[in-house]
Scaffold this motif. Structure first.
Motif, PDB file in Angstrom:
ATOM      1  N   TYR A 346       0.808  -1.220   0.000  1.00 52.01           N
ATOM      2  CA  TYR A 346       0.000   0.000   0.000  1.00 52.01           C
ATOM      3  C   TYR A 346       0.840   1.268   0.000  1.00 52.01           C
ATOM      4  CZ  TYR A 346      -4.233  -2.715   0.196  1.00 52.01           C
ATOM      5  OH  TYR A 346      -5.247  -3.564  -0.130  1.00 52.01           O
ATOM      6  N   ASP A 347       2.081   1.206   0.464  1.00 47.93           N
ATOM      7  CA  ASP A 347       2.984   2.350   0.285  1.00 47.93           C
ATOM      8  C   ASP A 347       3.176   2.627  -1.208  1.00 47.93           C
ATOM      9  OD1 ASP A 347       3.392   2.968   2.913  1.00 47.93           O
ATOM     10  OD2 ASP A 347       5.343   1.988   3.093  1.00 47.93           O
ATOM     11  N   TRP A 348       3.494   1.564  -1.942  1.00 52.25           N
ATOM     12  CA  TRP A 348       3.764   1.692  -3.379  1.00 52.25           C
ATOM     13  C   TRP A 348       2.492   2.047  -4.154  1.00 52.25           C
ATOM     14  CZ3 TRP A 348       7.157   3.064  -6.570  1.00 52.25           C
ATOM     15  CH2 TRP A 348       7.210   2.639  -7.908  1.00 52.25           C
ATOM     16  N   LEU A 349       1.404   1.372  -3.807  1.00 55.31           N
ATOM     17  CA  LEU A 349       0.142   1.622  -4.511  1.00 55.31           C
ATOM     18  C   LEU A 349      -0.344   3.048  -4.261  1.00 55.31           C
ATOM     19  CD1 LEU A 349      -2.122   0.515  -6.275  1.00 55.31           C
ATOM     20  CD2 LEU A 349      -3.234  -0.368  -4.207  1.00 55.31           C
ATOM     21  N   LEU A 350      -0.242   3.531  -3.030  1.00 57.24           N
ATOM     22  CA  LEU A 350      -0.700   4.888  -2.718  1.00 57.24           C
ATOM     23  C   LEU A 350       0.163   5.927  -3.449  1.00 57.24           C
ATOM     24  CD1 LEU A 350      -2.939   6.168  -1.045  1.00 57.24           C
ATOM     25  CD2 LEU A 350      -1.298   6.444   0.833  1.00 57.24           C
ATOM     26  N   ALA A 351       1.462   5.665  -3.566  1.00 60.27           N
ATOM     27  CA  ALA A 351       2.329   6.592  -4.318  1.00 60.27           C
ATOM     28  C   ALA A 351       1.875   6.669  -5.775  1.00 60.27           C
ATOM     29  CB  ALA A 351       3.781   6.128  -4.231  1.00 60.27           C
ATOM     30  N   GLN A 579       3.288   3.015   6.864  1.00 58.50           N
ATOM     31  CA  GLN A 579       2.081   3.404   7.585  1.00 58.50           C
ATOM     32  C   GLN A 579       0.797   3.171   6.788  1.00 58.50           C
ATOM     33  OE1 GLN A 579       2.449   4.551  10.817  1.00 58.50           O
ATOM     34  NE2 GLN A 579       4.602   4.056  10.429  1.00 58.50           N
ATOM     35  N   SER A 580       0.910   2.951   5.492  1.00 60.72           N
ATOM     36  CA  SER A 580      -0.273   2.901   4.626  1.00 60.72           C
ATOM     37  C   SER A 580      -0.903   1.517   4.628  1.00 60.72           C
ATOM     38  CB  SER A 580       0.099   3.282   3.192  1.00 60.72           C
ATOM     39  OG  SER A 580       0.611   4.596   3.148  1.00 60.72           O
ATOM     40  N   THR A 581      -2.248   1.522   4.633  1.00 57.57           N
ATOM     41  CA  THR A 581      -3.033   0.296   4.600  1.00 57.57           C
ATOM     42  C   THR A 581      -4.154   0.459   3.580  1.00 57.57           C
ATOM     43  OG1 THR A 581      -4.573   1.071   6.289  1.00 57.57           O
ATOM     44  CG2 THR A 581      -2.588  -0.093   7.055  1.00 57.57           C
ATOM     45  N   GLU A 582      -4.950  -0.564   3.399  1.00 61.25           N
ATOM     46  CA  GLU A 582      -6.117  -0.444   2.507  1.00 61.25           C
ATOM     47  C   GLU A 582      -7.057   0.639   3.022  1.00 61.25           C
ATOM     48  OE1 GLU A 582      -9.650  -3.115   0.422  1.00 61.25           O
ATOM     49  OE2 GLU A 582      -8.573  -3.909   2.163  1.00 61.25           O
ATOM     50  N   SER A 583      -7.187   0.733   4.322  1.00 62.79           N
ATOM     51  CA  SER A 583      -8.041   1.763   4.914  1.00 62.79           C
ATOM     52  C   SER A 583      -7.513   3.157   4.580  1.00 62.79           C
ATOM     53  CB  SER A 583      -8.107   1.567   6.434  1.00 62.79           C
ATOM     54  OG  SER A 583      -8.871   2.596   7.024  1.00 62.79           O
ATOM     55  N   THR A 584      -6.194   3.335   4.635  1.00 61.66           N
ATOM     56  CA  THR A 584      -5.587   4.624   4.267  1.00 61.66           C
ATOM     57  C   THR A 584      -5.933   4.981   2.824  1.00 61.66           C
ATOM     58  OG1 THR A 584      -3.699   4.048   5.685  1.00 61.66           O
ATOM     59  CG2 THR A 584      -3.429   5.930   4.202  1.00 61.66           C
ATOM     60  N   MET A 585      -5.833   3.994   1.948  1.00 63.71           N
ATOM     61  CA  MET A 585      -6.132   4.218   0.533  1.00 63.71           C
ATOM     62  C   MET A 585      -7.585   4.654   0.342  1.00 63.71           C
ATOM     63  SD  MET A 585      -5.973   1.464  -2.594  1.00 63.71           S
ATOM     64  CE  MET A 585      -7.400   0.567  -1.950  1.00 63.71           C
ATOM     65  N   LEU A 586      -8.526   3.970   0.991  1.00 62.75           N
ATOM     66  CA  LEU A 586      -9.945   4.300   0.848  1.00 62.75           C
ATOM     67  C   LEU A 586     -10.252   5.685   1.403  1.00 62.75           C
ATOM     68  CD1 LEU A 586     -11.485   0.828   1.811  1.00 62.75           C
ATOM     69  CD2 LEU A 586     -11.447   1.878  -0.457  1.00 62.75           C
ATOM     70  N   GLU A 587      -9.585   6.056   2.488  1.00 66.28           N
ATOM     71  CA  GLU A 587      -9.781   7.396   3.054  1.00 66.28           C
ATOM     72  C   GLU A 587      -9.191   8.476   2.148  1.00 66.28           C
ATOM     73  OE1 GLU A 587      -7.930   7.198   6.851  1.00 66.28           O
ATOM     74  OE2 GLU A 587      -9.475   5.893   7.745  1.00 66.28           O
ATOM     75  N   THR A 588      -8.186   8.096   1.358  1.00 64.40           N
ATOM     76  CA  THR A 588      -7.529   9.051   0.461  1.00 64.40           C
ATOM     77  C   THR A 588      -8.350   9.295  -0.801  1.00 64.40           C
ATOM     78  OG1 THR A 588      -5.352   8.379   1.275  1.00 64.40           O
ATOM     79  CG2 THR A 588      -5.415   9.510  -0.845  1.00 64.40           C
ATOM     80  N   PHE A 589      -9.019   8.275  -1.290  1.00 66.08           N
ATOM     81  CA  PHE A 589      -9.838   8.424  -2.497  1.00 66.08           C
ATOM     82  C   PHE A 589     -10.857   9.557  -2.336  1.00 66.08           C
ATOM     83  CE2 PHE A 589      -9.292   3.715  -3.796  1.00 66.08           C
ATOM     84  CZ  PHE A 589      -8.260   4.050  -4.667  1.00 66.08           C
ATOM     85  N   PRO A 590     -11.304  10.173  -3.431  1.00 63.91           N
ATOM     86  CA  PRO A 590     -12.377  11.165  -3.334  1.00 63.91           C
ATOM     87  C   PRO A 590     -13.638  10.526  -2.784  1.00 63.91           C
ATOM     88  CG  PRO A 590     -12.010  10.513  -5.623  1.00 63.91           C
ATOM     89  CD  PRO A 590     -10.880   9.940  -4.828  1.00 63.91           C
ATOM     90  N   ASP A 591     -14.497  11.340  -2.160  1.00 64.90           N
ATOM     91  CA  ASP A 591     -15.726  10.782  -1.599  1.00 64.90           C
ATOM     92  C   ASP A 591     -16.646  10.288  -2.718  1.00 64.90           C
ATOM     93  OD1 ASP A 591     -17.332  12.955  -2.560  1.00 64.90           O
ATOM     94  OD2 ASP A 591     -16.839  14.130  -0.796  1.00 64.90           O
ATOM     95  N   VAL A 592     -17.751   9.666  -2.328  1.00 62.96           N
ATOM     96  CA  VAL A 592     -18.655   9.031  -3.287  1.00 62.96           C
ATOM     97  C   VAL A 592     -19.207  10.042  -4.293  1.00 62.96           C
ATOM     98  CG1 VAL A 592     -20.852   7.813  -3.540  1.00 62.96           C
ATOM     99  CG2 VAL A 592     -19.271   7.180  -1.689  1.00 62.96           C
TER     100      VAL A 592
END
Length: 665
Positions: A346-351, A579-592
């Motif tokens: 998730y570090d790499w994916l979030l980058a 520090q990044s997780t799947e939850s971090t990624m979902l919180e980073t995405f734009p809202d619905v």
């Protein structure tokens, strides 16, 4: 007595019919006919039909026909209607056939003048009536088509507050307007019914995202959904996705991107080194410095974020392009780590997500809006202000201006205005958007608009699997040969170019209003030679057709799956690793709601109208050589022998049959 046979053709577009009385007067070098009523036994001139032959009788021959005068008058108790004739064909007593192209709406009772269709430069005009008609037309045009400044530092635009302010002949057709509104309305309605468009909630899981526009899928959007996490697909998009304009070969690392040998060694194949790969030309750079230091948007009272990344790409021995290092900010620092494929998932994916979101901003504002839409508008307004209908350049270029002024007016009103979709829902909306566009205008150069020069400047001549380059260069050279054939017919010598004041006024208008009189752009202020004209006209046609298709048509293909191209991000770029997780990624995405608005807009902007006109097709007759012969093979030269490679992967963005002639969406 001299008898002229007159046939009237009404264009085959919705609402083109008139039930009014139509009158004509023929004007020749030796005199003019009486104003003659064209009595229709059918009661009118109907859409898509050719009238019967009418006789216009004169005491003697009028000589060479110069122009016709047309007007229409309503019948008693009947309203004034709108009529769209395509052409009037006149057969002279001597047996010659003269065509008078019209292709415009006649909506009033005034007398309208239309020239015989043979292309003529000003120096070719020997008749005083012809010169008078030319002067009258240009006086009217300069009053109709006025320059405006949308924002300081932006290219000039057409002065109009709404579509109805535009001259009728450049407005959307009934078909285009209806389908455009229907697509927009159905997309918004679907999202509202599903409860997405106004939702401020975050995504709970990845699978939820696929429910937005679940029926509006393409082969490539499905592929993107399946492969968006993969490094190979990430790299591939910078050659053949919506933004193939940023990648460039890297022979030396930028000083602000301190990638070391140890960092990338695991990503390089065999016993190679970073220095060796830099020297052999297999390392490429993406630099989003255009986004550095910008103020991000606030959406639903929540601060948004965007990065200004630096990305290193590596061409593997098996000819794949993969990312091997990502730095999310321009200035190296401890809280600005360089992310690597060897980092956690998730570090790499979030980058990569931050890079893809940055690419959305750069693509939409610089590559798409500025370099196709706004420039196409500059070319169109300058053409309409400086070239009469009989000028050969007008005849050559007018098909490539269709709908451009109205689509740009709508973009300013509904996309980048204060309450526009982009302003409200993109990370760069608002102040950031204005600054990105100003920076982009400041960096705009003539050579970057010339595809062969741009490809060479970016070092992409031999990169494998670059279908944007391969297909685009084929199209560029076909257009170039076509333009060269036409221009060299009318301009035999450089002196003829230099003496054509209408041509010189056109390029000066473009330089002053489109490129803000900046000599550093390299845009010509005047033309001195025939090849200079050929090159610039090729740029105009390619920008309005092939280039726009390349950066527009695949928007929903690559952006329909939001995680692949997020319109905005709700969390700041990560400053540490681990520090990044799947939850971090979902919180980073734009809202619905923001996701839904972005996807709806990309669907609308990727949807062609049924009255689409493909590159190389010229349905409006009117490009005549001086000996009344059509330019040979003009359409065929754009269609012949062109095969798009990897059709599924490129959306056929450079296949002439699906490339639109103009910036119309």
């Amino acid at each position: 007595m001299a008898k002229y046979k007159v046939t009237v053709h009404t264009h085959n577009i919705a609402t083109a019919t008139t039930m009014n009385n139509v009158f004509i007067k023929l004007v020749g070098e030796n005199g003019e006919s009486k104003r003659t009523w064209l009595t229709s036994l059918k009661g009118g001139f109907y859409q898509g039909t050719t009238s019967r032959e009418f006789d216009v009788v004169c005491p003697s021959s009028l000589g060479t026909l110069v122009l016709i005068e047309l007007d229409k008058q309503p019948l008693p108790l009947f309203p004034q209607d709108a009529w769209f004739p395509s052409k009037v064909v006149v057969t002279t007593p001597e047996g010659d056939t003269c065509q008078f192209p019209i292709y415009r709406w006649i909506m009033d009772k005034e007398v309208h003048l239309f020239r015989e269709g043979t292309a003529k430069r000003l120096c070719d005009e020997t008749n005083h009536l012809a010169r008078y008609s030319r002067e009258k037309e240009m006086k009217t045009r300069t009053e109709q088509y006025c320059w405006d400044t949308y924002k300081e530092g932006f290219p000039g635009s057409m002065k109009a507050d709404n579509p109805l302010d535009l001259p009728s002949e450049i407005q959307f057709s009934f078909t285009k307007a209806t389908q455009f509104l229907f697509t927009a309305a159905t997309g918004i309605t679907e999202l509202k019914l599903k409860g997405y468009s106004d939702s401020k909630k975050n995504w709970k899981n990845i699978d939820e995202i696929s429910k937005v526009f679940c029926c509006n899928r393409t082969v490539i959007s499905d592929y993107a959904q399946e492969h968006w996490k993969e490094d190979e697909f990430f790299g591939y998009q910078y050659l053949n996705g919506c933004n193939p304009m940023l990648i460039r070969r890297c022979s030396e690392l930028p000083a602000n991107f301190p990638v070391t040998e140890d960092m990338v060694k695991p990503s390089l194949r065999g016993s190679s080194s970073l220095l060796r790969e830099l020297q052999s030309g297999t390392i490429f750079l993406l630099d989003y410095k255009n986004l550095d230091g910008l103020k991000a948007n606030v959406i639903n009272r929540k601060k948004q974020y965007m990065a200004a990344p630096l990305v290193l790409l590596y061409r593997t021995p098996d000819e794949k392009l993969i990312p091997i290092a990502i730095q999310l900010k321009q200035t190296p620092a401890k809280d600005n780590p360089i992310f690597l494929p060897s980092d956690s998932e998730y570090d790499w994916l979030l980058a990569k997500i931050f890079v893809r979101s940055a690419d959305f901003q750069e693509h939409q504002l610089n590559v798409h809006l500025l370099r196709t839409h706004l420039l196409a508008e500059v070319f169109a307004v300058a053409l309409l202000r400086n070239m009469p209908m009989v000028h050969p350049l007008y005849k050559l270029l007018i098909p490539h201006t269709r709908y451009t002024l109205q689509i740009n007016l709508l973009a300013r009103a509904f996309l980048i205005a204060d309450e526009g979709v982009f302003t409200k829902f993109a990370a760069s909306g608002g102040e950031g958007m204005i600054e990105i566009l100003r920076r982009s205008v400041a960096s705009l150069t003539y050579s970057s608009l010339c595809m062969p020069e741009d490809i060479t400047a970016r070092g992409l001549e031999s990169v494998p699997n670059n279908y944007y380059r391969d297909d685009g260069l084929k199209l560029w050279h076909i257009i170039y040969r076509f333009v060269e054939e036409v221009i060299s017919f009318y301009y035999k010598r450089d002196s003829e170019v230099q003496e054509d004041q209408e041509l010189q006024n056109w390029i000066k208008d473009i330089f002053d209003h489109g490129f803000l009189a900046q000599e550093c752009t390299g845009i010509p202020q005047s033309f001195s030679t025939v090849p200079e004209v050929v090159k610039f006209v090729t740029v105009v046609i390619f920008t309005c057709s092939g280039q726009h298709s390349a950066v527009n048509s695949g928007q929903y293909d690559y952006g329909g799956w939001m995680p692949n191209t997020p319109i905005s991000l709700q969390q700041p770029p990560p400053t540490t690793k681990g520090q990044s997780t799947e939850s971090t990624m979902l919180e980073t995405f734009p809202d619905v709601g923001t996701t839904a608005q972005g996807m709806s807009t990309m669907w609308l902007l990727s949807k062609q109208s049924s009255d689409f006109v493909a590159l190389g097709q010229y349905p409006e007759e009117g490009l005549h050589m001086q000996d009344d012969q059509e330019i040979p093979g003009r359409a065929e030269s754009l269609q012949r022998g062109h095969q798009c490679q990897e059709l599924w992967a490129t959306s056929a963005i450079h296949l002439p049959s699906v490339v639109e002639n103009t910036v119309a969406i």
